[in-house]
Design a protein around this motif. Structure first.
Motif, mmCIF file in Angstrom:
data_model
loop_
_atom_site.group_PDB
_atom_site.id
_atom_site.type_symbol
_atom_site.label_atom_id
_atom_site.label_comp_id
_atom_site.label_asym_id
_atom_site.label_seq_id
_atom_site.Cartn_x
_atom_site.Cartn_y
_atom_site.Cartn_z
ATOM 1 N N SER A 71 -2.921 15.938 -3.598
ATOM 2 C CA SER A 71 -2.953 15.033 -2.454
ATOM 3 C C SER A 71 -1.957 13.909 -2.703
ATOM 4 C CB SER A 71 -4.361 14.472 -2.226
ATOM 5 O OG SER A 71 -4.803 13.762 -3.360
ATOM 6 N N GLY A 72 -1.587 13.253 -1.623
ATOM 7 C CA GLY A 72 -0.632 12.173 -1.751
ATOM 8 C C GLY A 72 -0.669 11.235 -0.571
ATOM 9 N N LYS A 73 0.060 10.138 -0.722
ATOM 10 C CA LYS A 73 0.143 9.111 0.319
ATOM 11 C C LYS A 73 1.534 8.507 0.289
ATOM 12 C CE LYS A 73 -3.072 5.822 1.084
ATOM 13 N NZ LYS A 73 -3.338 5.717 2.526
ATOM 14 N N MET A 74 2.092 8.354 1.471
ATOM 15 C CA MET A 74 3.321 7.586 1.648
ATOM 16 C C MET A 74 3.027 6.485 2.655
ATOM 17 S SD MET A 74 6.522 10.144 2.127
ATOM 18 C CE MET A 74 6.934 11.349 0.892
ATOM 19 N N ILE A 75 3.465 5.296 2.325
ATOM 20 C CA ILE A 75 3.491 4.210 3.301
ATOM 21 C C ILE A 75 4.947 4.153 3.756
ATOM 22 C CG2 ILE A 75 3.140 1.755 3.741
ATOM 23 C CD1 ILE A 75 0.551 3.282 3.027
ATOM 24 N N ILE A 76 5.175 4.433 5.035
ATOM 25 C CA ILE A 76 6.521 4.543 5.589
ATOM 26 C C ILE A 76 6.728 3.423 6.591
ATOM 27 C CG2 ILE A 76 8.114 5.993 6.919
ATOM 28 C CD1 ILE A 76 6.400 8.426 5.934
ATOM 29 N N PHE A 87 9.901 3.760 1.992
ATOM 30 C CA PHE A 87 8.553 4.238 1.707
ATOM 31 C C PHE A 87 8.160 3.916 0.284
ATOM 32 C CE2 PHE A 87 10.184 8.791 0.759
ATOM 33 C CZ PHE A 87 9.962 8.734 -0.601
ATOM 34 N N SER A 88 6.854 3.907 0.081
ATOM 35 C CA SER A 88 6.237 3.905 -1.242
ATOM 36 C C SER A 88 5.421 5.181 -1.303
ATOM 37 C CB SER A 88 5.310 2.711 -1.431
ATOM 38 O OG SER A 88 6.042 1.522 -1.440
ATOM 39 N N TRP A 89 5.551 5.925 -2.400
ATOM 40 C CA TRP A 89 4.915 7.240 -2.477
ATOM 41 C C TRP A 89 4.150 7.389 -3.773
ATOM 42 C CZ3 TRP A 89 7.679 12.071 -4.540
ATOM 43 C CH2 TRP A 89 6.887 13.209 -4.384
ATOM 44 N N ILE A 90 2.920 7.893 -3.640
ATOM 45 C CA ILE A 90 2.086 8.256 -4.776
ATOM 46 C C ILE A 90 1.504 9.637 -4.493
ATOM 47 C CG2 ILE A 90 1.517 5.908 -5.510
ATOM 48 C CD1 ILE A 90 -1.114 6.143 -3.948
ATOM 49 N N ASP A 91 1.263 10.404 -5.537
ATOM 50 C CA ASP A 91 0.560 11.669 -5.359
ATOM 51 C C ASP A 91 -0.003 12.136 -6.690
ATOM 52 O OD1 ASP A 91 2.711 12.885 -6.708
ATOM 53 O OD2 ASP A 91 2.853 14.527 -5.292
ATOM 54 N N GLY A 96 2.446 11.524 -10.647
ATOM 55 C CA GLY A 96 1.534 11.208 -11.748
ATOM 56 C C GLY A 96 0.952 9.813 -11.593
ATOM 57 N N THR A 97 1.305 8.899 -12.495
ATOM 58 C CA THR A 97 0.809 7.521 -12.413
ATOM 59 C C THR A 97 1.889 6.543 -11.963
ATOM 60 O OG1 THR A 97 1.314 7.175 -14.754
ATOM 61 C CG2 THR A 97 -0.929 7.920 -14.208
#
Length: 165
Positions: A71-76, A87-91, A96-97
């Motif tokens: 799963s992941g999230k981008m703030i666009i 964007f800022s992206w995590i998944d 990873g971290t």
């Protein structure tokens, strides 16, 4: 009273484009680890919501890779002063971290954003990661991501084709 730049963008500019992506999406994600060698193809689901009165969208997705959930999230958003998408992206797989920050240009039907990532285990040089969004129409979008190894040509890593549900 004159409209602010943000109000204008929300009405008929970049913020209007990303606001129109709000909704539920289903599709397929393809993943490559080597050039032209498809490693995985999995169903994907995304929820895109508006945040901070339309200044940004949150792209939250779920899929899997080789049978393991991810799963992941981008703030666009669109940075009005610098006229760039960001964007800022995590998944749970690629980043990873880490949190990737990226920015880039508008394209005819979306954007092309370049970020970087790294790991001391791989050496001092950072890898590039270019993400493209193409808005096909109101009910279909495509995300592509390209990995850029230091000193090498970019290689397609991800392709997700979504349809609005």
């Amino acid at each position: 009273m004159a409209k602010s730049k943000f109000e204008q963008s929300l009405e008929n500019g970049a913020h209007s484009k990303i606001k129109n992506l709000v909704g539920s999406w289903e599709g397929t994600t393809k993943t490559w680890f080597q050039k032209d060698v498809l490693a995985d193809e999995s169903p994907a689901h995304a929820e895109i919501t508006s945040i901070l009165d339309g200044r940004f969208i949150s792209y939250d997705y779920q899929s899997s890779l080789e049978g393991k959930p991810l799963s992941g999230k981008m703030i666009i958003g669109f940075d009005i002063p610098y006229q760039k998408f960001t964007f800022s992206w995590i998944d749970t797989f690629h980043m990873g971290t880490q949190i990737m920050q990226a920015s880039g240009e508008a394209t005819e039907n979306g954007f092309s954003i370049l970020g970087s990532w790294g790991n001391p285990e791989y050496g001092e040089q950072l890898f590039g990661w270019r993400t493209e969004l193409e808005i096909i129409n109101d009910d279909q979008i495509v995300f592509w991501a390209y990995n850029i190894m230091p000193g090498e040509e970019e290689v397609k890593a991800i392709e997700t084709v979504y349809k609005r549900i």
